[in-house]
Write an enzyme that holds these catalytic residues in place. Sequence first.
Site, PDB file in Angstrom:
ATOM      1  N   SER A 173      11.013  27.794  32.230  1.00 33.53           N
ATOM      2  CA  SER A 173      12.471  27.886  32.298  1.00 33.53           C
ATOM      3  C   SER A 173      12.923  29.317  32.508  1.00 33.53           C
ATOM      4  O   SER A 173      14.054  29.536  32.933  1.00 33.53           O
ATOM      5  CB  SER A 173      13.119  27.296  31.049  1.00 33.53           C
ATOM      6  OG  SER A 173      12.382  27.563  29.911  1.00 33.53           O
ATOM      7  N   HIS A 210      11.581  22.943  37.876  1.00 31.09           N
ATOM      8  CA  HIS A 210      12.252  23.126  36.585  1.00 31.09           C
ATOM      9  C   HIS A 210      13.122  21.930  36.252  1.00 31.09           C
ATOM     10  O   HIS A 210      14.207  21.755  36.791  1.00 31.09           O
ATOM     11  CB  HIS A 210      13.089  24.421  36.627  1.00 31.09           C
ATOM     12  CG  HIS A 210      13.762  24.739  35.332  1.00 31.09           C
ATOM     13  ND1 HIS A 210      14.994  25.337  35.250  1.00 31.09           N
ATOM     14  CD2 HIS A 210      13.363  24.525  34.049  1.00 31.09           C
ATOM     15  CE1 HIS A 210      15.315  25.474  33.983  1.00 31.09           C
ATOM     16  NE2 HIS A 210      14.354  24.998  33.238  1.00 31.09           N
ATOM     17  N   GLU A 228      15.406  22.101  39.478  1.00 32.46           N
ATOM     18  CA  GLU A 228      15.438  23.297  40.319  1.00 32.46           C
ATOM     19  C   GLU A 228      14.042  23.473  40.925  1.00 32.46           C
ATOM     20  O   GLU A 228      13.059  23.597  40.188  1.00 32.46           O
ATOM     21  CB  GLU A 228      15.819  24.537  39.493  1.00 32.46           C
ATOM     22  CG  GLU A 228      17.257  24.507  38.986  1.00 32.46           C
ATOM     23  CD  GLU A 228      17.598  25.673  38.056  1.00 32.46           C
ATOM     24  OE1 GLU A 228      18.778  26.050  37.989  1.00 32.46           O
ATOM     25  OE2 GLU A 228      16.690  26.204  37.377  1.00 32.46           O
ATOM     26  N   ASN A 244      20.492  28.659  34.165  1.00 34.37           N
ATOM     27  CA  ASN A 244      20.414  29.529  32.993  1.00 34.37           C
ATOM     28  C   ASN A 244      21.035  30.896  33.248  1.00 34.37           C
ATOM     29  O   ASN A 244      21.339  31.622  32.318  1.00 34.37           O
ATOM     30  CB  ASN A 244      18.961  29.684  32.522  1.00 34.37           C
ATOM     31  CG  ASN A 244      18.547  28.489  31.680  1.00 34.37           C
ATOM     32  OD1 ASN A 244      19.391  27.774  31.145  1.00 34.37           O
ATOM     33  ND2 ASN A 244      17.253  28.241  31.587  1.00 34.37           N
TER      34      ASN A 244
HETATM   35  P1  NAD Z   1       6.512  21.941  23.636  1.00 37.20           P
HETATM   36  O1  NAD Z   1       6.183  22.964  22.610  1.00 37.20           O
HETATM   37  O2  NAD Z   1       7.250  20.712  23.221  1.00 37.20           O
HETATM   38  O3  NAD Z   1       5.142  21.452  24.341  1.00 37.20           O
HETATM   39  C1  NAD Z   1       4.175  22.338  24.839  1.00 37.20           C
HETATM   40  C2  NAD Z   1       2.818  21.632  24.805  1.00 37.20           C
HETATM   41  O4  NAD Z   1       1.900  22.426  25.544  1.00 37.20           O
HETATM   42  C3  NAD Z   1       2.263  21.465  23.409  1.00 37.20           C
HETATM   43  O5  NAD Z   1       1.904  20.114  23.214  1.00 37.20           O
HETATM   44  C4  NAD Z   1       1.032  22.379  23.384  1.00 37.20           C
HETATM   45  O6  NAD Z   1      -0.020  21.880  22.591  1.00 37.20           O
HETATM   46  C5  NAD Z   1       0.665  22.401  24.835  1.00 37.20           C
HETATM   47  N1  NAD Z   1      -0.102  23.576  25.243  1.00 37.20           N
HETATM   48  C6  NAD Z   1       0.084  24.868  24.894  1.00 37.20           C
HETATM   49  N2  NAD Z   1      -0.789  25.657  25.549  1.00 37.20           N
HETATM   50  C7  NAD Z   1      -1.550  24.849  26.330  1.00 37.20           C
HETATM   51  C8  NAD Z   1      -2.593  25.074  27.261  1.00 37.20           C
HETATM   52  N3  NAD Z   1      -3.049  26.294  27.497  1.00 37.20           N
HETATM   53  N4  NAD Z   1      -3.110  24.009  27.894  1.00 37.20           N
HETATM   54  C9  NAD Z   1      -2.664  22.771  27.660  1.00 37.20           C
HETATM   55  N5  NAD Z   1      -1.665  22.494  26.780  1.00 37.20           N
HETATM   56  C10 NAD Z   1      -1.103  23.527  26.141  1.00 37.20           C
HETATM   57  O7  NAD Z   1       7.275  22.706  24.792  1.00 37.20           O
HETATM   58  P2  NAD Z   1       8.351  22.126  25.810  1.00 37.20           P
HETATM   59  O8  NAD Z   1       9.703  22.243  25.203  1.00 37.20           O
HETATM   60  O9  NAD Z   1       7.902  20.831  26.347  1.00 37.20           O
HETATM   61  O10 NAD Z   1       8.290  23.262  26.955  1.00 37.20           O
HETATM   62  C11 NAD Z   1       7.240  23.308  27.884  1.00 37.20           C
HETATM   63  C12 NAD Z   1       7.645  24.184  29.054  1.00 37.20           C
HETATM   64  O11 NAD Z   1       8.846  23.671  29.643  1.00 37.20           O
HETATM   65  C13 NAD Z   1       7.960  25.635  28.683  1.00 37.20           C
HETATM   66  O12 NAD Z   1       7.563  26.467  29.725  1.00 37.20           O
HETATM   67  C14 NAD Z   1       9.474  25.629  28.544  1.00 37.20           C
HETATM   68  O13 NAD Z   1      10.048  26.899  28.752  1.00 37.20           O
HETATM   69  C15 NAD Z   1       9.861  24.669  29.654  1.00 37.20           C
HETATM   70  N6  NAD Z   1      11.176  24.013  29.499  1.00 37.20           N
HETATM   71  C16 NAD Z   1      11.572  23.554  28.291  1.00 37.20           C
HETATM   72  C17 NAD Z   1      12.815  22.914  28.177  1.00 37.20           C
HETATM   73  C18 NAD Z   1      13.297  22.356  26.868  1.00 37.20           C
HETATM   74  O14 NAD Z   1      14.510  22.088  26.725  1.00 37.20           O
HETATM   75  N7  NAD Z   1      12.409  22.147  25.875  1.00 37.20           N
HETATM   76  C19 NAD Z   1      13.617  22.737  29.319  1.00 37.20           C
HETATM   77  C20 NAD Z   1      13.144  23.189  30.555  1.00 37.20           C
HETATM   78  C21 NAD Z   1      11.914  23.829  30.636  1.00 37.20           C
END
Ligand code: NAD
Length: 511
Positions: A123, A144, A156, A194
């Site tokens: 993000s 995204h 995006e 954002n």
């Molecule tokens: P989250 O913490 O819910 O999930 C992340 C997962 O990735 C976890 O299950 C973790 O165990 C796993 N993980 C970590 N390192 C790893 C690796 N090296 N290999 C495999 N698995 C691994 O996070 P999320 O909220 O789902 O966010 C994930 C991505 O999406 C981030 O980059 C975040 O910035 C982006 N994002 C999040 C949102 C939101 O609202 N949560 C919105 C858009 C984008």
Amino acid sequence: MSALAPSALVAVVGAGTMGAGIAQIAARAGHDVLIFDAKPGAAEKGRSGILAALSKQVAKGRLSEQQYAEMATRLRVASVFAALKDAALVVEAVVEDLEVKKGLFRELEGIVGDDAILATNTSALSVTAICAGLKRPGRVAGLHFFNPVPLMALVEVVAGLASECGTLETLFDTATAWGKMPVHAKSTPGFIVNRVARPFYAEGLRLLEEGAADVPTIDAIMREAGGFRMGPFELMDLIGHDVNFAVTSSTFQAYFNDPRYRPAHTQQDLVAAGWLGRKSGRGFYDYADGAVHPEPNTRAVCRAPRRVEVSGPLGPAESLVPALVQAGIEVERRNSDGEGRILMEGATLALTDGRTATARVAAGGPDDLVLFDLALDYAKASRIALAPADQAAPGAADAAASLFQALGKAVSVVDDAPGLIVMRTLAMLANEAAEASLQGVATPSDIDRAMMLGVNYPAGPLAWADLVGTTRILRVLQALQDVYGDDRYRASSLLRRCVAGGRSVCCHVRQ
Ligand code: NAD
């Protein structure tokens, strides 16, 4: 159309909030999906979470038993990373950490086939930086999604410096085939949403810090006059102040401390106190059981005027004239080249142009001047903000309020803040959107679409600025910069150019 065929295998790495949502929509579109997570048990947990969400859809009749069974078969857990080798598309949704993501893509390169496309759901990180050092960075781009993935239409498609057109097209068309409404964006801090959304929070916070109005009043004005689904404080409480403050701070740093993105101490304090919003039970509002939700400041109803005089054009507020007539108020219209005003006993009303009412009186305006704020649609607005000049007699605010009350609107009298609340926020949103467009982050129409789909704005900031009049928007920004002496309010050169050329900013295309 270059979308991936439904028969293509999709892999999702990271089975958290976003990864699970992405796996769900890919399976719904007919793909076999492999879910991988580094944490033991996390992929299985992600898969069962998806199946639980799908069962609810079956119960509601939105998904048939057969569709459920087919999706359950298509969604599989990969127990080792090497199992992703046959994926045609890998979407990464792991922790937001540049080094972790870089390492992951390096490892993926050695596993997948030559034709596979790799996408990151980051993000805030630079897609260009994530791809740096890869053998084939051209096949990597940002994809995204917004949270919750199954419900939010916006995606995006983010181009890093090395991303190839074919990669971007395939991702764009695949997102469309998955039922999403993608937009193209260049990898720059905050991408579209954002970045362009920052002033929505920043102006609310600054108005609060300067005592223009209290939290529930600013929120109510933004909802009931601005047409936004939530006010800035309600939305920050929902997002969580830790997350919102981190996004603002990282955008500020990424733009080398440009004051446009400067974070607010008020929010920093909330984070320091652990008042993170809904999730911690307290933010700007108290979410404890039985807590009383504070009411916006609303002026008591005063007797309606019998007649008013309208001189000059009211611009975006012109629809007030027929509404006043319909409310039984006698309206005398006077032609004038000057700024539009509504004259009534005890008050003269004018739409804000960014200057304070007090400064306008000092510059020769009537000393009973009361400014009114912008509304998305004056006919539909159920509240309006007013600000009397410091020189105005105490009764001026009540007199002015009675006019809007006669139209069935609640009135909030706020401090004489430059640009008031809705107008100032819109001017800053449109300015940021114009700047993003100028810098080629996305086209004006994609920026507007992204803001409506990604954060539910009632109109695209650029199209809305055109409706209000870009000349007025520019005047508001110039007045804000003049009052504060702060570069944060500097007007985008694109906006200035559109005003100079008499052209629409939402349809601006490079020659
Ligand atoms: P989250 O913490 O819910 O999930 C992340 C997962 O990735 C976890 O299950 C973790 O165990 C796993 N993980 C970590 N390192 C790893 C690796 N090296 N290999 C495999 N698995 C691994 O996070 P999320 O909220 O789902 O966010 C994930 C991505 O999406 C981030 O980059 C975040 O910035 C982006 N994002 C999040 C949102 C939101 O609202 N949560 C919105 C858009 C984008």
